[in-house]
Scaffold this motif. Structure first.
Motif, PDB file in Angstrom:
ATOM      1  N   THR A 159      34.400 -10.817 -20.128  1.00  0.00           N
ATOM      2  CA  THR A 159      33.264 -10.048 -19.597  1.00  0.00           C
ATOM      3  C   THR A 159      32.801  -8.966 -20.571  1.00  0.00           C
ATOM      4  OG1 THR A 159      34.859  -8.698 -18.426  1.00  0.00           O
ATOM      5  CG2 THR A 159      33.700 -10.375 -17.135  1.00  0.00           C
ATOM      6  N   SER A 160      33.725  -8.424 -21.377  1.00  0.00           N
ATOM      7  CA  SER A 160      33.301  -7.334 -22.273  1.00  0.00           C
ATOM      8  C   SER A 160      32.897  -7.837 -23.656  1.00  0.00           C
ATOM      9  CB  SER A 160      34.417  -6.296 -22.402  1.00  0.00           C
ATOM     10  OG  SER A 160      35.586  -6.930 -22.860  1.00  0.00           O
ATOM     11  N   GLY A 161      32.952  -9.148 -23.885  1.00  0.00           N
ATOM     12  CA  GLY A 161      32.496  -9.694 -25.155  1.00  0.00           C
ATOM     13  C   GLY A 161      33.396  -9.371 -26.318  1.00  0.00           C
ATOM     14  N   ARG A 162      34.702  -9.185 -26.059  1.00  0.00           N
ATOM     15  CA  ARG A 162      35.663  -8.867 -27.129  1.00  0.00           C
ATOM     16  C   ARG A 162      36.535 -10.088 -27.400  1.00  0.00           C
ATOM     17  NH1 ARG A 162      39.539  -4.902 -25.883  1.00  0.00           N
ATOM     18  NH2 ARG A 162      39.436  -4.109 -28.019  1.00  0.00           N
ATOM     19  N   PRO A 170      34.781  -1.905 -28.266  1.00  0.00           N
ATOM     20  CA  PRO A 170      35.194  -1.918 -26.853  1.00  0.00           C
ATOM     21  C   PRO A 170      34.396  -2.862 -25.967  1.00  0.00           C
ATOM     22  CG  PRO A 170      34.979   0.332 -27.659  1.00  0.00           C
ATOM     23  CD  PRO A 170      34.393  -0.563 -28.715  1.00  0.00           C
ATOM     24  N   ARG A 171      33.116  -3.011 -26.255  1.00  0.00           N
ATOM     25  CA  ARG A 171      32.328  -3.964 -25.453  1.00  0.00           C
ATOM     26  C   ARG A 171      31.069  -4.363 -26.206  1.00  0.00           C
ATOM     27  NH1 ARG A 171      31.145   0.820 -22.911  1.00  0.00           N
ATOM     28  NH2 ARG A 171      32.883   0.723 -21.501  1.00  0.00           N
ATOM     29  N   ARG A 172      30.553  -5.541 -25.848  1.00  0.00           N
ATOM     30  CA  ARG A 172      29.272  -6.004 -26.398  1.00  0.00           C
ATOM     31  C   ARG A 172      28.385  -6.438 -25.232  1.00  0.00           C
ATOM     32  NH1 ARG A 172      33.203  -7.994 -29.842  1.00  0.00           N
ATOM     33  NH2 ARG A 172      33.038  -7.194 -31.980  1.00  0.00           N
ATOM     34  N   PHE A 173      27.140  -6.700 -25.525  1.00  0.00           N
ATOM     35  CA  PHE A 173      26.171  -6.998 -24.471  1.00  0.00           C
ATOM     36  C   PHE A 173      25.391  -8.268 -24.786  1.00  0.00           C
ATOM     37  CE2 PHE A 173      26.936  -2.483 -24.395  1.00  0.00           C
ATOM     38  CZ  PHE A 173      26.909  -2.134 -23.062  1.00  0.00           C
ATOM     39  N   THR A 174      24.928  -8.904 -23.727  1.00  0.00           N
ATOM     40  CA  THR A 174      23.933  -9.966 -23.859  1.00  0.00           C
ATOM     41  C   THR A 174      22.589  -9.390 -23.391  1.00  0.00           C
ATOM     42  OG1 THR A 174      24.272 -10.727 -21.608  1.00  0.00           O
ATOM     43  CG2 THR A 174      25.620 -11.783 -23.320  1.00  0.00           C
ATOM     44  N   ARG A 175      21.527 -10.164 -23.607  1.00  0.00           N
ATOM     45  CA  ARG A 175      20.222  -9.699 -23.106  1.00  0.00           C
ATOM     46  C   ARG A 175      20.293  -9.424 -21.608  1.00  0.00           C
ATOM     47  NH1 ARG A 175      16.359 -13.098 -21.257  1.00  0.00           N
ATOM     48  NH2 ARG A 175      17.239 -14.847 -22.420  1.00  0.00           N
ATOM     49  N   GLU A 176      21.006 -10.311 -20.884  1.00  0.00           N
ATOM     50  CA  GLU A 176      21.067 -10.155 -19.428  1.00  0.00           C
ATOM     51  C   GLU A 176      21.853  -8.903 -19.030  1.00  0.00           C
ATOM     52  OE1 GLU A 176      21.824 -12.990 -20.975  1.00  0.00           O
ATOM     53  OE2 GLU A 176      20.295 -14.407 -20.287  1.00  0.00           O
ATOM     54  N   THR A 177      23.047  -8.711 -19.619  1.00  0.00           N
ATOM     55  CA  THR A 177      23.868  -7.566 -19.179  1.00  0.00           C
ATOM     56  C   THR A 177      23.205  -6.244 -19.566  1.00  0.00           C
ATOM     57  OG1 THR A 177      25.258  -7.711 -21.185  1.00  0.00           O
ATOM     58  CG2 THR A 177      26.058  -8.838 -19.194  1.00  0.00           C
ATOM     59  N   LEU A 178      22.541  -6.223 -20.724  1.00  0.00           N
ATOM     60  CA  LEU A 178      21.860  -4.986 -21.129  1.00  0.00           C
ATOM     61  C   LEU A 178      20.668  -4.704 -20.219  1.00  0.00           C
ATOM     62  CD1 LEU A 178      21.546  -2.631 -23.093  1.00  0.00           C
ATOM     63  CD2 LEU A 178      20.201  -4.132 -24.570  1.00  0.00           C
TER      64      LEU A 178
END
Ligand SMILES: C[S@@+](CC[C@H](N)C(=O)[O-])C[C@H]1O[C@@H](n2cnc3c(N)ncnc32)[C@H](O)[C@@H]1O
Length: 260
Positions: A159-162, A170-178
């Protein structure tokens, strides 16, 4: 003059920021800009050089000291405030800025939703927030291209893209989560650009091989930045969100410490 690799990497960002500033202050007047987690002033100092009134809020006093030195060397004034992103309303008061930047910070904060709500409360009605974050899909792509296939799978499925404990992000984002995070704060998503799509995939030698290749790459990046498929592959996702000019309150979560 040919454009060097680092400028190709930041050009999409600066083009987008210039567009936002032109919209907010069409007569090239001064805007109040707050750069949250602005660090040593990589964005703040050039914005002050353009004539805007810039405040940097950052948790790290060493970064702020470096910012003050950099601003002095450039002959501009930037206000430096030490503090946490979630405390923005207490630090600066509500509706303090025409433009709020939050670049490469939401990856690190304890609670991105609370930080986003604080950003939303700091921008004036009619103003904009510029958010830059690390892209989850690009991280998977880059790990796979360097032969780390398990890491790439973990980046995509977690879920955190790590990719695990060894991953310093610590975390990354997709277009949707951002987009969901921004909408949750009550702001309206206005633009989303992919930053560094081909620039981080093409070897440096090819980018600067001849006089025209960097310029051609920049032209390609500018088109890819808004391409509906390619932008999702970018190393960084840049989102511009607007606070509507109406008197309506923000629909999202209240900033920490605010009364219900
Ligand atoms: C990767 S740097 C980005 C600096 C700058 N925004 C840029 O794009 O060049 C992250 C910055 O965020 C700051 N930071 C991290 N967590 C923070 C928080 N909760 N509140 C305020 N600043 C924070 C760090 O001190 C650091 O200066």
């Amino acid at each position: 003059m040919p454009i060097k690799g680092s400028r190709v990497r930041s050009a999409v960002m600066w083009n987008a920021l210039r567009g936002v500033l032109d919209r907010i202050a069409p007569e090239a007047g001064q805007s109040d800009v707050v750069d949250v987690g602005g660090g040593t002033g990589g964005f703040a100092v050039p914005l002050a050089e353009l004539g805007h009134r810039v405040t940097v809020v950052d948790a790290n006093p060493d970064a702020l000291a470096a910012l003050e030195r950099r601003a002095a060397e450039s002959g501009v004034s930037v206000r430096a405030v030490q503090g946490d992103a979630v405390d923005l309303p207490d630090l600066l008061g509500p509706d303090a800025a025409d433009l709020v930047l939050c670049h490469s910070v939401l990856e690190y904060v304890d609670d991105p939703g609370a930080a986003m709500a604080a950003l939303a409360g700091t921008v004036r009605p009619g103003g904009s927030v510029s958010v830059l974050v690390a892209g989850q899909v690009a991280a998977a792509l880059h790990r796979a291209l360097s032969g780390h296939f398990d890491d790439a799978r973990m980046v995509l499925t977690g879920t955190s893209g790590r990719w695990g404990e060894g991953d310093r992000m610590p975390r990354r984002f997709t277009r949707e989560t951002l987009s969901e995070l921004v909408r949750g704060s009550g702001l309206r998503v206005a633009e989303l650009h992919g930053v560094r799509i081909f620039a981080d995939l093409v070897p440096n030698g090819l980018q600067e091989g001849d006089a025209g290749s960097a310029d051609a790459l920049l032209a390609l990046e500018s088109v890819a930045a808004v391409h509906p498929v390619l932008r999702d592959l970018a190393t960084q996702l840049h989102l511009v969100a607007d606070r509507l000019p109406s008197a309506e309150g923000l629909g999202g979560r209240p900033p920490r410490g605010s009364k219900p």
